[in-house]
Design an enzyme around this catalytic site. Structure first.
Site, PDB file in Angstrom:
ATOM      1  N   LYS A  95       0.835  -1.220   0.000  1.00 43.96           N
ATOM      2  CA  LYS A  95       0.000   0.000   0.000  1.00 43.96           C
ATOM      3  C   LYS A  95       0.861   1.258   0.000  1.00 43.96           C
ATOM      4  O   LYS A  95       0.617   2.195   0.765  1.00 43.96           O
ATOM      5  CB  LYS A  95      -0.969  -0.006   1.184  1.00 43.96           C
ATOM      6  CG  LYS A  95      -1.953  -1.168   1.139  1.00 43.96           C
ATOM      7  CD  LYS A  95      -2.985  -1.099   2.244  1.00 43.96           C
ATOM      8  CE  LYS A  95      -3.879  -2.311   2.278  1.00 43.96           C
ATOM      9  NZ  LYS A  95      -3.193  -3.571   2.690  1.00 43.96           N
TER      10      LYS A  95
HETATM   11  O1  LIG Z   1      -4.846  -4.292   0.069  1.00 43.83           O
HETATM   12  C1  LIG Z   1      -5.263  -5.242   0.755  1.00 43.83           C
HETATM   13  O2  LIG Z   1      -4.836  -6.366   0.576  1.00 43.83           O
HETATM   14  C2  LIG Z   1      -6.367  -4.986   1.699  1.00 43.83           C
HETATM   15  C3  LIG Z   1      -7.223  -3.984   1.353  1.00 43.83           C
HETATM   16  C4  LIG Z   1      -8.432  -3.836   2.058  1.00 43.83           C
HETATM   17  O3  LIG Z   1      -9.276  -3.005   1.726  1.00 43.83           O
HETATM   18  N1  LIG Z   1      -8.680  -4.669   3.107  1.00 43.83           N
HETATM   19  C5  LIG Z   1      -7.804  -5.647   3.484  1.00 43.83           C
HETATM   20  O4  LIG Z   1      -8.118  -6.396   4.414  1.00 43.83           O
HETATM   21  N2  LIG Z   1      -6.604  -5.784   2.833  1.00 43.83           N
HETATM   22  C6  LIG Z   1      -5.602  -6.781   3.280  1.00 43.83           C
HETATM   23  O5  LIG Z   1      -6.156  -8.080   3.038  1.00 43.83           O
HETATM   24  C7  LIG Z   1      -5.834  -8.980   4.117  1.00 43.83           C
HETATM   25  C8  LIG Z   1      -7.125  -9.447   4.757  1.00 43.83           C
HETATM   26  O6  LIG Z   1      -6.857 -10.439   5.710  1.00 43.83           O
HETATM   27  P1  LIG Z   1      -8.001 -11.394   6.336  1.00 43.83           P
HETATM   28  O7  LIG Z   1      -9.062 -10.490   6.867  1.00 43.83           O
HETATM   29  O8  LIG Z   1      -7.274 -12.150   7.383  1.00 43.83           O
HETATM   30  O9  LIG Z   1      -8.507 -12.278   5.226  1.00 43.83           O
HETATM   31  C9  LIG Z   1      -4.907  -8.205   5.035  1.00 43.83           C
HETATM   32  O10 LIG Z   1      -3.580  -8.480   4.627  1.00 43.83           O
HETATM   33  C10 LIG Z   1      -5.235  -6.746   4.762  1.00 43.83           C
HETATM   34  O11 LIG Z   1      -4.125  -5.913   4.979  1.00 43.83           O
END
Ligand SMILES: O=C(O)c1cc(=O)[nH]c(=O)n1[C@@H]1O[C@H](COP(=O)(O)O)[C@@H](O)[C@H]1O
Length: 270
Positions: A95
């Site tokens: 990001k």
């Molecule tokens: O850019 C991302 O990957 C991201 C964007 C977003 O809007 N929301 C989001 O959760 N993420 C990332 O996606 C992953 C979600 O993880 P879980 O919720 O464990 O599936 C994490 O690594 C967050 O940093």
């Protein structure tokens, strides 16, 4: 191979829209790994090796490694994926977003140091902050559009000239920034209406969709609202729900089973 070609090949080859997020949290590791010197690499590489035929991409999250002083482990992990599972693209979730001269260093970090195929970026500094990434036509440029977190609405939904800000972002990327065809957008699974709006604005540009699993997003709504006419176009990310599906000696089998279940549920609605 270019990121977009690898992604297309992995979507088709594995018949999967699942992106497994690699977010190591040692406190959640199985007991037999916790005290091992190389536990982070052993854990994440084992998850990769157990799921590589089931995914369209991997997404290691940089802060999860940096906080552990494990950047070298992240380098080894990405190299491991390229060597052992060639063709599966790696998205570095960093990001980033900064003035152009600094952005150039982030380009080097993502693509030379870590060897990623794509990187997540924050578009809010504007085009010049993203241009050094856009110039890498072989690499994926994955831009935050409408994020999964509750606070996404604070700024991204603000009305700007009759339309919410995130829709301006989607249109700008699709119509002006994507000249090399290497852009993708991030839209959170927890906001399915916004996901549909973004898909309507961007044609077949790929979407990275985090927020199912631990964040509670609905898989059916994501697929129905986000798929392209060909029933594809999505990288649906799950991190914790796959990584920590089990915490015994059979944790890789538990992760594999969770990935199969997610892939098959997604495929029901494509
Ligand atoms: O850019 C991302 O990957 C991201 C964007 C977003 O809007 N929301 C989001 O959760 N993420 C990332 O996606 C992953 C979600 O993880 P879980 O919720 O464990 O599936 C994490 O690594 C967050 O940093």
């Amino acid at each position: 191979m270019h990121f977009m070609q690898s992604l297309q090949a992995a979507w088709a080859g594995n018949n999967s829209l699942v992106c497994v997020g690699l977010d190591p949290e040692p406190a959640k590791f199985p007991a037999h790994l916790k005290d091992r010197a190389d536990a982070v690499f052993e854990f994440v590489s084992a998850i990769v090796d157990a799921t590589a035929d089931l995914v369209c991409a991997y997404k290691p999250q940089i802060a999860h490694f940096a906080a552990l002083r494990a950047e070298d482990t992240l380098e080894r992990l990405i190299a491991h994926i390229h060597v052992k599972h060639p063709g599966i693209p790696v998205i570095l979730d960093a990001k980033r977003g900064d003035i152009g001269s600094t952005a150039q260093h982030y380009v080097t970090e993502a693509f030379e140091r870590y060897g990623a195929d794509a990187v997540t970026l924050n578009p809010y500094l504007g085009r010049d902050s993203i241009q050094p990434f856009l110039d890498r036509a072989d690499k994926g440029v994955i831009l935050l559009c409408h994020t999964s977190n509750p606070g996404a609405a604070d700024l991204q939904d603000l009305d700007v000239g009759g339309k919410p800000l995130y829709q301006h972002v989607a249109r700008l990327i699709a119509q002006e920034w994507n000249t090399h065809g290497n852009c993708a957008l991030v839209t959170g699974a927890t906001w399915p209406e916004q996901l549909a709006q973004v898909r309507a604005l961007i044609g077949d540009i790929p979407l990275l969709v985090p927020g199912i699993g631990a964040q509670g997003g609905d898989v059916e709504a994501v697929v129905r609202n986000g798929r392209t006419a060909a029933g594809s176009g999505l990288m649906i990310n799950s991190s914790r729900a796959i990584l920590y599906a089990g915490n015994g000696t059979d944790f890789t089998q538990a992760a594999r089973n969770a990935t199969i279940e997610l892939r098959d549920t997604i495929n029901l609605f494509r």
